[in-house]
Design an enzyme around this catalytic site. Structure first.
Site, mmCIF file in Angstrom:
data_model
loop_
_atom_site.group_PDB
_atom_site.id
_atom_site.type_symbol
_atom_site.label_atom_id
_atom_site.label_comp_id
_atom_site.label_asym_id
_atom_site.label_seq_id
_atom_site.Cartn_x
_atom_site.Cartn_y
_atom_site.Cartn_z
ATOM 1 N N ASP A 12 83.185 62.862 -116.576
ATOM 2 C CA ASP A 12 83.187 64.285 -116.908
ATOM 3 C C ASP A 12 82.487 64.535 -118.238
ATOM 4 O OD1 ASP A 12 83.747 66.926 -116.500
ATOM 5 O OD2 ASP A 12 85.855 66.804 -117.092
ATOM 6 N N ASN A 60 82.458 70.335 -105.683
ATOM 7 C CA ASN A 60 81.174 70.489 -106.394
ATOM 8 C C ASN A 60 80.116 71.239 -105.581
ATOM 9 O OD1 ASN A 60 81.364 67.316 -108.199
ATOM 10 N ND2 ASN A 60 81.921 69.368 -108.892
HETATM 11 C C1 FPP Z 1 80.759 65.928 -114.421
HETATM 12 O O1 FPP Z 1 80.203 66.624 -115.502
HETATM 13 C C2 FPP Z 1 79.765 65.117 -113.726
HETATM 14 C C3 FPP Z 1 79.312 65.310 -112.454
HETATM 15 C C4 FPP Z 1 79.785 66.416 -111.593
HETATM 16 C C5 FPP Z 1 78.263 64.474 -111.840
HETATM 17 C C6 FPP Z 1 78.213 63.020 -112.184
HETATM 18 C C7 FPP Z 1 76.924 62.495 -111.678
HETATM 19 C C8 FPP Z 1 76.101 61.648 -112.319
HETATM 20 C C9 FPP Z 1 76.426 61.040 -113.629
HETATM 21 C C10 FPP Z 1 74.796 61.338 -111.670
HETATM 22 C C11 FPP Z 1 74.481 59.919 -111.443
HETATM 23 C C12 FPP Z 1 75.485 59.217 -110.607
HETATM 24 C C13 FPP Z 1 75.296 58.004 -110.004
HETATM 25 C C14 FPP Z 1 76.398 57.371 -109.264
HETATM 26 C C15 FPP Z 1 73.993 57.304 -110.072
HETATM 27 P P1 FPP Z 1 80.300 68.203 -115.517
HETATM 28 O O2 FPP Z 1 79.009 68.756 -115.010
HETATM 29 O O3 FPP Z 1 81.522 68.653 -114.796
HETATM 30 O O4 FPP Z 1 80.439 68.462 -117.060
HETATM 31 P P2 FPP Z 1 81.181 69.671 -117.785
HETATM 32 O O5 FPP Z 1 82.644 69.581 -117.410
HETATM 33 O O6 FPP Z 1 80.935 69.376 -119.230
HETATM 34 O O7 FPP Z 1 80.526 70.929 -117.310
#
Ligand code: FPP
Length: 231
Positions: A12, A60
Site C-alpha cells: 500500500d 480495485n
Molecule cells: C496500493 O497503492 C497498490 C496497488 C493497488 C497496486 C500494487 C501494484 C504494483 C506494485 C505493481 C507491480 C506488481 C507486481 C506484482 C509486479 P495505492 O494505489 O492504494 O496507494 P494509496 O493508498 O497511497 O493511494
C-alpha cells in the site's frame, strides 16, 4: 531468527508516494514494481519459500480506467520482464484470484510465465482480481457442487474441506502478513489463511520499502510467541 516459510504483503501507499512528489499515481505503481523486484531478493536471501503479493483486489476495478489499464500494463511488463530472473532464481510464478476477469493479453502473458516456471519449488504468488470473501464464496460453490452430485456428505464438511477448495490449497498459510503505509486493516486479503498469521504494519510507503524495513518485519516476527489459541 525464527524461519518464515510464507510471507505475504499488502503493498500500500503507491498513490501517496507519487502524490508527495507531484507525480501521477501510475508513477507510484511503477516505483512499486521496483520494490517487488527488491523484495524477491530479500526473500531469497532469507530462505523464504512462499512470497504472496496483493497486487490487485476485486475492489480495485472501481478505480479510474486509466489507472486500471496502467496497472495491467505494468503487470505484464514486469512479470514478463522478470521471467529471466524467475528462472535464474528458480522461482515459480502463480496467480491467485478471478483470472477470468483479467484482459486476455494479461492472462496469456501470465499463463505463459506460469507454465515456464511450473517446475520450481520457491513460489511468487501474485493476487490479481483477488478478494478473500470472493475466494471463500468460490470454495462454497465448489463444495455445493460436490454435494449436489452426491459425491460429498454435508455432515463431513469441516475446515479441511473448505481449505481444500481455496484457490491454492497446497500453499501453507502465511506466517507473517506485512502491510505498508500504516493502515491497520486486512482489506479482504487472505481472510481464511490469515487466521493465525502475525501482522506487521509499517508506516513506510511501498515504493520506499527497503532492506531495513524487511529486516525489521522479520525481527518483529521472531520476537512474537505463536500459541495458536493454546497456553
Ligand atoms: C496500493 O497503492 C497498490 C496497488 C493497488 C497496486 C500494487 C501494484 C504494483 C506494485 C505493481 C507491480 C506488481 C507486481 C506484482 C509486479 P495505492 O494505489 O492504494 O496507494 P494509496 O493508498 O497511497 O493511494
Amino acid at each position: 531468527m525464527k524461519q518464515i516459510q510464507h510471507i505475504a504483503f499488502i503493498m500500500d501507499g503507491n498513490g501517496r508516494w507519487a502524490k508527495a512528489r507531484g507525480l501521477p499515481r501510475t508513477e507510484g505503481h511503477r516505483a512499486g514494481g521496483e520494490t517487488v523486484r527488491r523484495v524477491l531478493g530479500y526473500c531469497r536471501d532469507a530462505g523464504i519459500r512462499y512470497l504472496t503479493l496483493y497486487a490487485f483486489s476485486v475492489e480495485n476495478w472501481k478505480r479510474p480506467k486509466e489507472e486500471v489499464d496502467a496497472l495491467m500494463h505494468l503487470l505484464v511488463a514486469h512479470l514478463a520482464g522478470e521471467e529471466p530472473m524467475l528462472h535464474e532464481h528458480r522461482v515459480r510464478l502463480r496467480v491467485m484470484g478471478r483470472r477470468e476477469d483479467l484482459p486476455v493479453a494479461v492472462r496469456e502473458a501470465l499463463e505463459r510465465v506460469e507454465c515456464a516456471t511450473a517446475a520450481y519449488e520457491r513460489q511468487l504468488i501474485v493476487c490479481l482480481s483477488y478478494g478473500g470473501r470472493t475466494e471463500i464464496a468460490h470454495a462454497a460453490r465448489e463444495i455445493a457442487r460436490l454435494v449436489a452430485k452426491g459425491e460429498l456428505d454435508p455432515e463431513t464438511i469441516d475446515e479441511a474441506t473448505v481449505a481444500r477448495h481455496l484457490y491454492l490449497p497446497d500453499v501453507p498459510d502465511p506466517d507473517l502478513i506485512v502491510r505498508t503505509s500504516g493502515e491497520l486493516r486486512l482489506s479482504n486479503f487472505l481472510l481464511w489463511q490469515a487466521s493465525y498469521a502475525e501482522l506487521y504494519v509499517t508506516p513506510t510507503l511501498w515504493p520506499d520499502f527497503g532492506e531495513a524495513d524487511f529486516q525489521a518485519a522479520l525481527s518483529a516476527f521472531s520476537a512474537r510467541e505463536r500459541r495458536y489459541g493454546a497456553l
